[in-house]
Scaffold this motif. Structure first.
Motif, PDB file in Angstrom:
ATOM      1  N   LYS A  52     -65.046 -17.210 -27.420  1.00  0.00           N
ATOM      2  CA  LYS A  52     -65.506 -17.607 -26.265  1.00  0.00           C
ATOM      3  C   LYS A  52     -63.825 -18.420 -25.659  1.00  0.00           C
TER       4      LYS A  52
ATOM      5  N   GLU B 282     -65.413 -27.287 -27.041  1.00  0.00           N
ATOM      6  CA  GLU B 282     -66.846 -27.309 -27.351  1.00  0.00           C
ATOM      7  C   GLU B 282     -68.038 -28.633 -27.557  1.00  0.00           C
TER       8      GLU B 282
ATOM      9  N   HIS C 269     -59.693 -23.517 -27.892  1.00  0.00           N
ATOM     10  CA  HIS C 269     -61.538 -23.500 -27.309  1.00  0.00           C
ATOM     11  C   HIS C 269     -62.002 -24.648 -27.756  1.00  0.00           C
TER      12      HIS C 269
ATOM     13  N   GLU D  11     -63.426 -17.264 -21.628  1.00  0.00           N
ATOM     14  CA  GLU D  11     -63.001 -17.714 -20.361  1.00  0.00           C
ATOM     15  C   GLU D  11     -61.338 -17.850 -19.605  1.00  0.00           C
TER      16      GLU D  11
ATOM     17  N   TYR E 170     -66.329 -16.980 -33.460  1.00  0.00           N
ATOM     18  CA  TYR E 170     -66.770 -17.305 -31.965  1.00  0.00           C
ATOM     19  C   TYR E 170     -65.821 -18.541 -31.426  1.00  0.00           C
TER      20      TYR E 170
END
Length: 285
Positions: free
Chosen positions: A279, A241, A239, A283, A275
């Motif tokens: 996420k 961010e 992921h 997604e 975390y």
């Protein structure tokens, strides 16, 4: 293995736990983590035989509940958020009454732990705060010499001073290499310091389970400019961010990986790992 769950599934109303595989050898502490509703308490209840699995097998100390329920209960100590003892009895009376069900129960060990935990043996059980009740349960569990301690979120109810003492007790418990602990908690910073194994649940699924050093070695948190991060192999990126102060990505790490010198690369904490994995799951739904 002291604890083995193989392809365990369980339906409870609309909640479905599916194909859980977890193993824990003697002499270690396993942290059980995940968001609220992930299935942590359900998994502990399966380990304790409070629920029967719909599919798969649960083995504790080499036996199953179908074959060796009494032996497993003798070798398992519990600290749960449920009120399990008689509210009208004192701590000593409760321990004497329920200690009779355990052949290895030692009253003097129980009283030693009460003193260590600053609890008076003649105090009524109903007068205890939540944190004190959990301390009492821990003292009682340790006094019948279990091989496996199963603990459901006790640390969050302890003040910081006693939390340090609590983790000291757990380290002492496993120190001879024959006993282990499975500890459900949301305090991942504590597990970063003292857990040997981690199992991460989300919505009844086991996203990862294994020894913590292998998990740490398998991922990296990479921080830097967006275009450099996007040059990383797409198949390794869990992921990405973007924030006000740059871009972060969790990536699968391989020994052959070579990172741009302009990128900051660190091993993730458990909180960061949870975390970013969560996420990613959101997604792809």
């Amino acid at each position: 293995m002291l604890l083995e769950l193989n392809d365990v599934s369980k339906h409870l109303g609309t909640f479905h736990m599916k194909n859980i595989n977890v193993s824990l050898p003697e002499g270690y502490i396993m942290g059980l983590i995940g968001p609220n509703g992930a299935g942590k308490t359900t998994l502990l209840h399966l380990i304790l035989g409070l629920y029967g699995a719909d599919a798969g097998s649960v083995r504790v100390a080499g036996g199953s509940y179908e074959e060796s329920e009494r032996e497993i209960r003798e070798q398992t100590g519990t600290v749960l958020l449920e009120r399990l003892f008689d509210p009208g009895y004192t701590l000593r009376q409760n321990a004497d009454r329920y200690g009779a069900y355990y052949s290895a129960y030692q009253p003097e060990v129980f009283l030693d732990y009460l003193e260590r935990f600053s609890l008076a043996p003649e105090r009524k059980y109903r007068k205890l705060s939540t944190g004190e009740e959990l301390k009492f349960q821990l003292a009682f569990a340790l006094a019948h010499d279990p091989k496996l301690l199963v603990l459901d979120e006790p640390a969050g109810n302890f003040d910081p001073k006693f939390r340090a003492e609590f983790f000291k007790v757990l380290k002492e418990f496993i120190s001879d290499g024959t006993r282990s602990v499975i500890l459900s908690t949301h305090l991942t910073e504590d597990l970063d310091r003292m857990a040997d194994y981690i199992t991460y649940l989300e919505k009844g699924r086991c996203l990862m389970s294994g020894d913590i050093e292998t998990l740490r070695d398998s991922y990296r948190l990479v921080t830097g400019e967006a275009y450099k991060i996007r040059l990383l192999p797409k198949e390794d990126v869990i992921h990405i961010e973007e924030g006000a102060f740059g871009v972060r990505a969790l990536v699968r790490h391989h020994k052959r990986n070579v990172y741009d010198n302009a990128l900051a690369v660190t091993a993730p904490t458990l909180e960061e790992l949870m975390y970013f994995v969560t996420k990613r799951r959101r997604e792809i739904r």
